[in-house]
Design a protein around this motif. Sequence first.
Motif: not given
Length: 98
Positions: A23-28, A30-44, A51-55
Amino acid sequence: METFLTFIFVTVLVLYLAGQLGKWLLRRWILRKQREFAEKFGEQAAGFGQAYTWSTGTRRQRQSATAEGEIRVQRTRREEKKARGQIGEYVDFEEVKE
């Protein structure tokens, strides 16, 4: 009998710890992928205002880069629609609101 109970106890303990670690590894992950997504599509996503967050599972307001009421036009590439075989006549239309 004592070794059997020890075996059951250790098995339950190992399965519980493996579940907690998973559970701990899955949460980490997901948060890492969420940050990558936010960086990639942040300007759009900056112009949408929310903004919605899973954390935390809550919604937060994002500071808009444009003033309220200002219109921003973005052009996108439009690809022609292609149909395979004879499936009928394609009619391109736009919805007109009155």
